[in-house]
Scaffold this motif. Structure first.
Motif, mmCIF file in Angstrom:
data_model
loop_
_atom_site.group_PDB
_atom_site.id
_atom_site.type_symbol
_atom_site.label_atom_id
_atom_site.label_comp_id
_atom_site.label_asym_id
_atom_site.label_seq_id
_atom_site.Cartn_x
_atom_site.Cartn_y
_atom_site.Cartn_z
ATOM 1 N N ALA A 18 45.767 -18.086 8.332
ATOM 2 C CA ALA A 18 46.709 -18.608 9.332
ATOM 3 C C ALA A 18 47.542 -19.737 8.754
ATOM 4 O O ALA A 18 47.061 -20.541 7.952
ATOM 5 C CB ALA A 18 45.941 -19.103 10.557
ATOM 6 N N HIS A 22 50.508 -24.624 13.400
ATOM 7 C CA HIS A 22 50.070 -24.064 14.690
ATOM 8 C C HIS A 22 49.032 -22.945 14.552
ATOM 9 O O HIS A 22 48.762 -22.239 15.517
ATOM 10 C CB HIS A 22 51.282 -23.558 15.467
ATOM 11 N N SER A 23 48.453 -22.772 13.371
ATOM 12 C CA SER A 23 47.407 -21.773 13.148
ATOM 13 C C SER A 23 47.848 -20.381 13.590
ATOM 14 O O SER A 23 47.077 -19.624 14.184
ATOM 15 C CB SER A 23 46.111 -22.178 13.863
ATOM 16 N N HIS A 24 49.099 -20.046 13.270
ATOM 17 C CA HIS A 24 49.651 -18.748 13.649
ATOM 18 C C HIS A 24 49.267 -17.690 12.620
ATOM 19 O O HIS A 24 49.387 -17.894 11.413
ATOM 20 C CB HIS A 24 51.176 -18.830 13.753
ATOM 21 N N SER A 26 50.169 -13.973 11.297
ATOM 22 C CA SER A 26 51.343 -13.102 11.348
ATOM 23 C C SER A 26 50.992 -11.708 11.858
ATOM 24 O O SER A 26 49.842 -11.266 11.805
ATOM 25 C CB SER A 26 51.965 -12.989 9.948
ATOM 26 N N ASP A 27 52.002 -11.015 12.321
ATOM 27 C CA ASP A 27 51.802 -9.642 12.817
ATOM 28 C C ASP A 27 51.304 -8.726 11.706
ATOM 29 O O ASP A 27 50.465 -7.847 11.949
ATOM 30 C CB ASP A 27 53.113 -9.100 13.390
ATOM 31 N N LYS A 30 47.676 -9.376 11.277
ATOM 32 C CA LYS A 30 46.950 -8.808 12.417
ATOM 33 C C LYS A 30 46.757 -7.304 12.236
ATOM 34 O O LYS A 30 45.676 -6.769 12.515
ATOM 35 C CB LYS A 30 47.708 -9.078 13.723
ATOM 36 N N HIS A 57 40.952 -20.145 18.204
ATOM 37 C CA HIS A 57 42.173 -19.761 17.491
ATOM 38 C C HIS A 57 42.396 -18.248 17.496
ATOM 39 O O HIS A 57 43.551 -17.803 17.544
ATOM 40 C CB HIS A 57 42.143 -20.304 16.070
ATOM 41 N N ARG A 60 43.949 -17.645 20.845
ATOM 42 C CA ARG A 60 45.346 -18.089 20.870
ATOM 43 C C ARG A 60 46.253 -17.089 20.165
ATOM 44 O O ARG A 60 47.436 -16.970 20.495
ATOM 45 C CB ARG A 60 45.481 -19.459 20.213
ATOM 46 N N ASN A 61 45.714 -16.365 19.174
ATOM 47 C CA ASN A 61 46.499 -15.373 18.449
ATOM 48 C C ASN A 61 46.326 -13.957 19.001
ATOM 49 O O ASN A 61 46.796 -13.000 18.401
ATOM 50 C CB ASN A 61 46.098 -15.389 16.968
#
Length: 272
Positions: A18, A22-24, A26-27, A30, A57, A60-61
């Motif tokens: 991540a 913001h601990s995102h 990516s698609d 995923k 987290h 959140r994702n």
């Protein structure tokens, strides 16, 4: 090894799986994780964050924890992510935890013992302490050195300037060399675990639990606390943004976290 012989994948979370701040996830990453799940390949997140924070987290994702494992607190707590079943736990010895807390507190740093859904501090108003607790959705509570000894935390996190953390690590080593393991997880973060506990130990412990040969494992990381895991894995992969020491410890280097380096390797290894 060919793609079919790898049976377990483990990855650090921050700046490997991540992106920050913001601990995102990516698609593309995923989709790669979902591909592992569809193929029945176990996936573990090995992080300095605790299981509660990691679950926070994933939620959140919008990622399901089904079939995933958490090796939290730098490897101290290993659980099945989908139901919380504990596989292994290696908390700090009470007296060692108290001494580490007291030694670190003598320096201009913030000290944050962790256990479960809680983070503890003698300075609950500290910006770093509040930020760490908020990031993982943890409740922050006040604690004394006596309380730390009774608590026996899974990990103690120390936040401070790099030069100060270097002095803290030296002092901890002088006082507690046989009782604790100390490692950097970022330039401003120092982690204290029980002796012998690290992500490499956790990777092997999880592989043993699942009946998987250690050479059939893949691990991804970017920082100093990932080095034991990169060395322990059958294939250790450092992302492009990793510290030089992690790249040297790895078998190969992929693209950076921001450029989906983990997903790129998973797609190659498992024909995703």
């Amino acid at each position: 090894m060919t793609q079919s012989t790898y049976q377990l994948v483990a990855s650090d979370f921050d700046l490997t799986l991540a992106g920050l701040p913001h601990s995102h996830i990516s698609d593309r990453t995923k989709r790669a994780l979902e591909g592992l799940r569809e193929r029945g390949v176990p996936f573990a997140i090995a992080s300095g964050r605790g299981p509660s924070g990691l679950f926070h987290h994933l939620e959140r994702n919008s990622i399901s924890p089904e079939g995933f494992y958490f090796c939290g607190y730098g490897g101290a707590e290993i659980i099945q992510a989908w139901d919380g079943t504990e596989i292994a736990s290696n908390r700090l010895n009470g007296s060692a935890a108290r001494k580490a807390f007291e030694v670190a507190s003598d320096f201009p740093v913030e000290v944050l013992p962790h256990l479960g859904e809680f983070a503890y501090a003698s300075n609950v108003g500290g910006l770093a302490n509040r930020g760490q607790a908020w990031s993982d959705g943890l409740t922050l509570l006040d604690i004394t050195p006596e309380g730390v000894e009774e608590l026996r935390p899974s990990k103690i996190l120390i936040s401070g300037e790099p030069d100060v953390l270097e002095r803290v690590a030296t002092a901890l080593g002088e006082e507690l060399a046989d009782s604790i393991e100390v490692t950097l997880s970022a330039t401003t973060l120092l982690e204290v675990n029980a002796a012998g506990v690290n992500k490499g130990w956790a990777l092997w412990a999880l592989a043993d639990h699942l009946g998987i040969d250690h050479t059939a494992t893949v691990a991804f990381g970017d920082n100093f606390n990932d080095i034991p895991m990169l060395r322990a894995a059958g294939l250790g992969v450092a992302v492009g943004n990793a510290v030089p020491e992690a790249k040297l410890a790895a078998d190969r280097v992929t693209f950076s976290c921001d450029d989906d380096g983990l997903a790129y390797v998973l797609e190659e290894l498992f024909a995703l």
